[in-house]
Design a protein around this motif. Structure first.
Motif, PDB file in Angstrom:
ATOM      1  N   HIS A 166       0.808  -1.223   0.000  1.00 34.01           N
ATOM      2  CA  HIS A 166       0.000   0.000   0.000  1.00 34.01           C
ATOM      3  C   HIS A 166       0.841   1.274   0.000  1.00 34.01           C
ATOM      4  CE1 HIS A 166      -3.428  -2.578   1.857  1.00 34.01           C
ATOM      5  NE2 HIS A 166      -3.480  -2.594   0.543  1.00 34.01           N
ATOM      6  N   ASP A 167       2.099   1.158  -0.345  1.00 36.75           N
ATOM      7  CA  ASP A 167       2.935   2.363  -0.406  1.00 36.75           C
ATOM      8  C   ASP A 167       2.422   3.342  -1.463  1.00 36.75           C
ATOM      9  OD1 ASP A 167       4.480   1.275   1.566  1.00 36.75           O
ATOM     10  OD2 ASP A 167       6.323   1.120   0.388  1.00 36.75           O
ATOM     11  N   HIS A 168       1.712   2.831  -2.464  1.00 35.43           N
ATOM     12  CA  HIS A 168       1.181   3.721  -3.509  1.00 35.43           C
ATOM     13  C   HIS A 168       0.033   4.593  -2.996  1.00 35.43           C
ATOM     14  CE1 HIS A 168      -1.437   0.176  -3.659  1.00 35.43           C
ATOM     15  NE2 HIS A 168      -2.352   0.934  -4.234  1.00 35.43           N
ATOM     16  N   TRP A 169      -0.445   4.318  -1.795  1.00 36.83           N
ATOM     17  CA  TRP A 169      -1.477   5.170  -1.207  1.00 36.83           C
ATOM     18  C   TRP A 169      -0.902   6.450  -0.624  1.00 36.83           C
ATOM     19  CZ3 TRP A 169      -4.852   1.221   2.054  1.00 36.83           C
ATOM     20  CH2 TRP A 169      -5.482   0.344   1.174  1.00 36.83           C
ATOM     21  N   ILE A 170       0.422   6.529  -0.522  1.00 36.49           N
ATOM     22  CA  ILE A 170       1.049   7.721   0.072  1.00 36.49           C
ATOM     23  C   ILE A 170       1.010   8.870  -0.933  1.00 36.49           C
ATOM     24  CG2 ILE A 170       3.165   8.684   1.055  1.00 36.49           C
ATOM     25  CD1 ILE A 170       3.989   5.783   1.740  1.00 36.49           C
ATOM     26  N   TRP A 208      -2.641   9.299   2.402  1.00 34.80           N
ATOM     27  CA  TRP A 208      -1.752   8.907   3.486  1.00 34.80           C
ATOM     28  C   TRP A 208      -0.464   9.706   3.447  1.00 34.80           C
ATOM     29  CZ3 TRP A 208      -1.727   2.847   4.162  1.00 34.80           C
ATOM     30  CH2 TRP A 208      -3.005   2.435   4.526  1.00 34.80           C
ATOM     31  N   THR A 209       0.085   9.992   4.627  1.00 35.62           N
ATOM     32  CA  THR A 209       1.373  10.684   4.706  1.00 35.62           C
ATOM     33  C   THR A 209       2.536   9.699   4.837  1.00 35.62           C
ATOM     34  OG1 THR A 209       1.178  10.902   7.106  1.00 35.62           O
ATOM     35  CG2 THR A 209       0.359  12.744   5.758  1.00 35.62           C
ATOM     36  N   TYR A 210       2.237   8.442   5.109  1.00 32.93           N
ATOM     37  CA  TYR A 210       3.289   7.438   5.286  1.00 32.93           C
ATOM     38  C   TYR A 210       2.679   6.051   5.349  1.00 32.93           C
ATOM     39  CZ  TYR A 210       1.709   6.687  10.052  1.00 32.93           C
ATOM     40  OH  TYR A 210       0.939   6.362  11.135  1.00 32.93           O
ATOM     41  N   THR A 211       3.502   5.036   5.190  1.00 34.05           N
ATOM     42  CA  THR A 211       3.240   3.690   5.696  1.00 34.05           C
ATOM     43  C   THR A 211       4.474   3.303   6.505  1.00 34.05           C
ATOM     44  OG1 THR A 211       4.260   2.491   3.851  1.00 34.05           O
ATOM     45  CG2 THR A 211       1.908   3.057   3.629  1.00 34.05           C
ATOM     46  N   TYR A 212       4.330   2.353   7.400  1.00 24.64           N
ATOM     47  CA  TYR A 212       5.504   1.908   8.145  1.00 24.64           C
ATOM     48  C   TYR A 212       6.537   1.296   7.200  1.00 24.64           C
ATOM     49  CZ  TYR A 212       2.947   2.718  12.482  1.00 24.64           C
ATOM     50  OH  TYR A 212       2.259   3.290  13.520  1.00 24.64           O
ATOM     51  N   HIS A 213       6.062   0.578   6.191  1.00 24.60           N
ATOM     52  CA  HIS A 213       6.998  -0.009   5.236  1.00 24.60           C
ATOM     53  C   HIS A 213       7.830   1.068   4.560  1.00 24.60           C
ATOM     54  CE1 HIS A 213       8.325  -1.563   1.307  1.00 24.60           C
ATOM     55  NE2 HIS A 213       8.464  -2.712   1.951  1.00 24.60           N
ATOM     56  N   GLU A 214       7.182   2.126   4.129  1.00 24.20           N
ATOM     57  CA  GLU A 214       7.910   3.206   3.448  1.00 24.20           C
ATOM     58  C   GLU A 214       8.923   3.859   4.378  1.00 24.20           C
ATOM     59  OE1 GLU A 214       7.944   7.722   2.463  1.00 24.20           O
ATOM     60  OE2 GLU A 214       6.892   6.672   4.088  1.00 24.20           O
ATOM     61  N   ARG A 215       8.550   4.069   5.633  1.00 22.25           N
ATOM     62  CA  ARG A 215       9.454   4.736   6.567  1.00 22.25           C
ATOM     63  C   ARG A 215      10.676   3.864   6.913  1.00 22.25           C
ATOM     64  NH1 ARG A 215       7.482   9.523   9.236  1.00 22.25           N
ATOM     65  NH2 ARG A 215       6.236  10.518   7.606  1.00 22.25           N
ATOM     66  N   ILE A 216      10.490   2.557   7.023  1.00 24.11           N
ATOM     67  CA  ILE A 216      11.617   1.731   7.438  1.00 24.11           C
ATOM     68  C   ILE A 216      12.411   1.165   6.262  1.00 24.11           C
ATOM     69  CG2 ILE A 216      10.667   1.201   9.701  1.00 24.11           C
ATOM     70  CD1 ILE A 216       9.728  -1.465   8.683  1.00 24.11           C
ATOM     71  N   PHE A 217      11.779   1.024   5.089  1.00 29.24           N
ATOM     72  CA  PHE A 217      12.484   0.499   3.925  1.00 29.24           C
ATOM     73  C   PHE A 217      12.960   1.607   2.973  1.00 29.24           C
ATOM     74  CE2 PHE A 217      10.376  -3.375   5.275  1.00 29.24           C
ATOM     75  CZ  PHE A 217      11.247  -4.388   4.897  1.00 29.24           C
ATOM     76  N   ALA A 218      12.405   2.814   3.108  1.00 28.45           N
ATOM     77  CA  ALA A 218      12.788   3.904   2.189  1.00 28.45           C
ATOM     78  C   ALA A 218      12.708   5.241   2.919  1.00 28.45           C
ATOM     79  CB  ALA A 218      11.884   3.902   0.959  1.00 28.45           C
ATOM     80  N   TYR A 219      13.409   5.338   4.037  1.00 30.74           N
ATOM     81  CA  TYR A 219      13.343   6.523   4.886  1.00 30.74           C
ATOM     82  C   TYR A 219      14.038   7.703   4.203  1.00 30.74           C
ATOM     83  CZ  TYR A 219      13.863   9.416   9.108  1.00 30.74           C
ATOM     84  OH  TYR A 219      13.806  10.429  10.037  1.00 30.74           O
ATOM     85  N   ALA A 220      13.320   8.827   4.096  1.00 28.21           N
ATOM     86  CA  ALA A 220      13.869  10.015   3.438  1.00 28.21           C
ATOM     87  C   ALA A 220      13.167  11.253   3.986  1.00 28.21           C
ATOM     88  CB  ALA A 220      13.691   9.933   1.927  1.00 28.21           C
ATOM     89  N   PRO A 221      13.730  11.890   5.025  1.00 26.32           N
ATOM     90  CA  PRO A 221      13.093  13.062   5.638  1.00 26.32           C
ATOM     91  C   PRO A 221      12.905  14.203   4.637  1.00 26.32           C
ATOM     92  CG  PRO A 221      14.887  12.251   7.002  1.00 26.32           C
ATOM     93  CD  PRO A 221      14.987  11.535   5.691  1.00 26.32           C
ATOM     94  N   VAL A 222      11.791  14.901   4.774  1.00 23.61           N
ATOM     95  CA  VAL A 222      11.508  16.081   3.963  1.00 23.61           C
ATOM     96  C   VAL A 222      11.113  17.218   4.900  1.00 23.61           C
ATOM     97  CG1 VAL A 222      10.786  14.758   1.944  1.00 23.61           C
ATOM     98  CG2 VAL A 222       9.079  15.405   3.654  1.00 23.61           C
ATOM     99  N   ASN A 250       3.853  19.002   0.771  1.00 26.58           N
ATOM    100  CA  ASN A 250       4.273  19.795  -0.383  1.00 26.58           C
ATOM    101  C   ASN A 250       5.109  18.926  -1.315  1.00 26.58           C
ATOM    102  OD1 ASN A 250       5.241  21.602  -2.235  1.00 26.58           O
ATOM    103  ND2 ASN A 250       6.195  22.981  -0.747  1.00 26.58           N
ATOM    104  N   PRO A 251       4.599  18.568  -2.499  1.00 22.09           N
ATOM    105  CA  PRO A 251       5.368  17.693  -3.398  1.00 22.09           C
ATOM    106  C   PRO A 251       6.673  18.322  -3.869  1.00 22.09           C
ATOM    107  CG  PRO A 251       3.435  18.595  -4.510  1.00 22.09           C
ATOM    108  CD  PRO A 251       3.301  18.950  -3.058  1.00 22.09           C
ATOM    109  N   LYS A 252       6.806  19.660  -3.722  1.00 23.73           N
ATOM    110  CA  LYS A 252       8.026  20.342  -4.123  1.00 23.73           C
ATOM    111  C   LYS A 252       8.986  20.568  -2.951  1.00 23.73           C
ATOM    112  CE  LYS A 252       5.779  22.783  -7.940  1.00 23.73           C
ATOM    113  NZ  LYS A 252       5.482  24.118  -8.541  1.00 23.73           N
ATOM    114  N   SER A 253       8.636  20.010  -1.797  1.00 22.45           N
ATOM    115  CA  SER A 253       9.494  20.170  -0.618  1.00 22.45           C
ATOM    116  C   SER A 253      10.873  19.571  -0.876  1.00 22.45           C
ATOM    117  CB  SER A 253       8.857  19.490   0.590  1.00 22.45           C
ATOM    118  OG  SER A 253       9.643  19.640   1.741  1.00 22.45           O
TER     119      SER A 253
END
Length: 292
Positions: free
Chosen positions: A87-91, A98-112, A117-120
């Motif tokens: 469900h990462d495509h729901w972000i 969605w602002t995150y999934t746990y999978h996205e945060r732990i497998f592809a962590y990238a602070p913004v 803001n998509p241009k952040s």
């Protein structure tokens, strides 16, 4: 002790269903009554406590509680969401999703700087923290640095629903057979005990098993799944759930948990889980649409 302090509770259980029931009973009986930011005007205060739960053998049977608020299909969909990222495509925070999934945060962590803001600015490359844990423990079995985090202090405080899971920590312990046992701790800032805890832990212990298997492949030694420890700063039962919780509490008080649990090989559980896997393989959004 002053009743102005949040209670601190420690629980030990052998398997997941036993741990869930012990935690529900403990927080119900010892938890402090507190309001939450999600209450409706007529909701009673929640029951709240700081809780550490040790599951000594997370894959021991029975592994499934029949009465947690959900079912085998939801459990499998959530497991795949956390472990496989279906469900990462729901972000899409900019679109109000969605602002995150746990999978996205732990497998592809990238602070913004601004998650909506998509241009952040995105000053860092994505980090696969689970691969880091696998590599770190494969290189130095006794390292204390094998962890993954989710929190983005640059962005999460400003969102309405920031991550509850904060950190995963893993460590290998030598066993008497020349192999290792993988211990895992997870730390949560806030946690819905009644509706979320069981699914969270079912999926995270599956991730624990996955990490153990990957390390075993790298070092060519057996790595077993060890104890799982779950630490919540605020583990709570929402007041809006109390009518449902009271009915379960009576069952928990009057009979052993095993009567409300399934082994993971139970035909009904495996049939519904296999069916969910087939449908999710064809359409990862199947379960979400089925609930609409």
């Amino acid at each position: 002790m002053s009743n102005a302090n949040l209670p601190v509770i420690s629980i030990t259980a052998k398997c997941l269903p036993e741990a869930w029931e012990k935690a529900v009973l403990a927080v119900w009986e010892q938890g402090l009554e507190m309001k939450t930011q999600y209450d409706k005007p007529n909701d009673p205060p929640s029951k709240d406590a700081t809780v550490m739960i040790t599951v000594a053998e997370p894959f021991s049977e029975p592994r499934i509680h029949k009465n947690f608020p959900g079912g085998p299909e939801e459990l499998e969909a959530y497991r795949q969401e956390l472990v496989d990222g279906i469900h990462d495509h729901w972000i899409d925070a900019a679109a109000g999703k969605w602002t995150y999934t746990y999978h996205e945060r732990i497998f592809a962590y990238a602070p913004v700087e601004d998650i909506r803001n998509p241009k952040s600015k995105k000053p860092f490359k994505k980090v696969n923290q689970i691969q880091y844990i696998i590599d770190a423990l494969s290189e130095v079995a006794h390292t204390r640095r094998a962890q993954a985090i989710t929190w983005m202090p640059t962005a999460d405080p400003a969102t309405d629903d920031p991550p509850c899971l904060q950190r995963i920590w893993c460590r290998l312990v030598s066993d008497e057979r020349g192999g290792y046992v993988l211990n895992m701790n997870t730390h949560w800032r806030s946690r819905d005990l009644y509706k979320a805890w069981f699914m969270n832990v079912y999926a995270l212990t599956d991730l624990q098993r996955t990490i153990a298997g990957k390390i075993s492949e790298k070092i060519n030694k057996p790595v077993a799944v060890g104890r799982y420890v779950d630490i919540s700063d605020s583990l709570h039962i929402y007041g809006s759930y109390f009518n449902d919780v009271v009915r379960e509490i009576e069952k928990m008080r009057n009979s052993p948990f095993a009567g409300r649990a399934w082994e993971s090989t139970h035909p009904a559980f495996t049939m519904m889980t296999d069916d969910a896997r087939e449908k999710l393989a064809k359409d990862p959004d199947w379960f979400a649409r089925a609930r609409e």
